[in-house]
Design a protein around this motif. Sequence first.
Motif, mmCIF file in Angstrom:
data_model
loop_
_atom_site.group_PDB
_atom_site.id
_atom_site.type_symbol
_atom_site.label_atom_id
_atom_site.label_comp_id
_atom_site.label_asym_id
_atom_site.label_seq_id
_atom_site.Cartn_x
_atom_site.Cartn_y
_atom_site.Cartn_z
ATOM 1 N N UNK A 36 0.831 -1.205 0.000
ATOM 2 C CA UNK A 36 0.000 0.000 0.000
ATOM 3 C C UNK A 36 0.866 1.257 0.000
ATOM 4 N N UNK A 37 1.908 1.244 0.836
ATOM 5 C CA UNK A 37 2.782 2.419 0.926
ATOM 6 C C UNK A 37 3.453 2.705 -0.410
ATOM 7 N N UNK A 38 3.897 1.651 -1.095
ATOM 8 C CA UNK A 38 4.506 1.841 -2.416
ATOM 9 C C UNK A 38 3.491 2.408 -3.403
ATOM 10 N N UNK A 39 2.272 1.901 -3.356
ATOM 11 C CA UNK A 39 1.221 2.407 -4.239
ATOM 12 C C UNK A 39 0.926 3.881 -3.954
ATOM 13 N N UNK A 40 0.849 4.241 -2.671
ATOM 14 C CA UNK A 40 0.607 5.641 -2.304
ATOM 15 C C UNK A 40 1.745 6.536 -2.764
ATOM 16 N N UNK A 41 2.966 6.015 -2.695
ATOM 17 C CA UNK A 41 4.128 6.783 -3.142
ATOM 18 C C UNK A 41 4.072 7.039 -4.643
ATOM 19 N N UNK A 42 3.647 6.043 -5.406
ATOM 20 C CA UNK A 42 3.637 6.157 -6.867
ATOM 21 C C UNK A 42 2.408 6.890 -7.359
ATOM 22 N N UNK A 43 1.244 6.522 -6.840
ATOM 23 C CA UNK A 43 -0.027 7.034 -7.370
ATOM 24 C C UNK A 43 -0.449 8.335 -6.689
#
Length: 439
Positions: free
Chosen positions: A25-32
């Motif tokens: 989730x954290x990676x997704x929030x960072x990218x998106x």
Amino acid sequence: MPYNYRDWANNHVWLHKQPLFLWQMALSLKIVGINEVAVRLPSALLGTLFLWPVYRLGRLAASPSVGYYLAVLFAFAYYQLELTTGWQSVDHADVVFGVYVGASLWAYAEHRHSKAWAWAAAVGVFAGSALLCKWLPGLVVYAVWAGDALLNPVRRQWAEGRRWLCALALTALVALPWQVYTHYRFPRESAFETQYAAQHFTHVLEGHDQPWHFYFGHNLWYQYHWVIVLAGAGLVVLGWRRVPDGRRRPLLWSGALLFVFFSVAATKMPSYTYVVAPCMLFLAAVAWAEGVAWLRLTTGRAAPLLEGVALLVVVAVDLRPTALLQHHTQRFASPAASQKREAKAQWAAAYRALDRTVPVGYVVVNVPSHGASEAMFYSRRPVYVDWPSAAEYRFLRQQGLHVAAFAPRQKPQPDYLRKEDILLLPDPTQLTPLLVKMK
């Protein structure tokens, strides 16, 4: 403010669950970016990518047609979609856990078929990832692998044992560093959560008390509805059409082991056993494939039309569109669900406005239960669920911090806060829709 490390819902160092799904989730929030779609995106992507392993599981365990029908059933599975959207409790943790457990079983099925070392290594990586989502049940593939090898004289040899041990070593390499790190970095929290996790097996925690047969009765119907009838028919077909090579064994054993494990545990929640969805839907796919074969054999030219009708009926039963509409649209929701959804939207609007309405240097208090994490998702202000105690309030003031509080609801505003100057925020559920929209 000081926190109670035993209160997992409002803790600061959060070790209540293993971290992999949160890292994703954290990676997704960072990218998106910081938005609701980014939170749900990893579950949606993993669920979509998992369709190929699901197809391969069905194909290797039975036939290409069973693999196809299994993938269709999984793609339209009602409960899987509810978990992915976050509507069903424990949502993303169980989606990710189910994918990695299923991927480990897929890798083992491929290894069983090809004897390739690469697939044994994949078992280790996927099982380690499952451990990093929901701990020890992620090891089910090793129980299945060991039992399968012991029952097969051809595979009961040291070469198979070496692969098993190497895969297990890879699993340890993936999962253990986090356990060691948290043990030494946060010893108090780590010790408590380890003990608390073990108590799920022996004690009823947080009111989640159900009879031992809970997962075999009401919960099975809740998750699969009429698809469970197909699964029962598939079990009959498997008993009728036996195969000597045991290729169905890993998938069926994994489902049985996980059902027994969670049934013996004292604490029971609805989503715990959904990890066996590939096994349950495999049984349904077997019955579906058998029915299609019978139609082709007995109905001649009408078979394609009847197959299409069967496809629409099975997908509709699997998807349960009326339930999805009730849960995700205002038009079809019940009055109680509609009111709850409206309240959630009003609180979310208030949380989004916190950076504008509350100056820097303020701590926000008195949000609804579980609302602190939601408020801090939408804003940069520190937020707490309850009113601060007198000692906590003095602690804040000593640090030069002020208090902003949402208007009292169930609990009245403490007297010691009335004596000081606090920023009082309106209860968003008491505002008119126009005012909420303007905020």
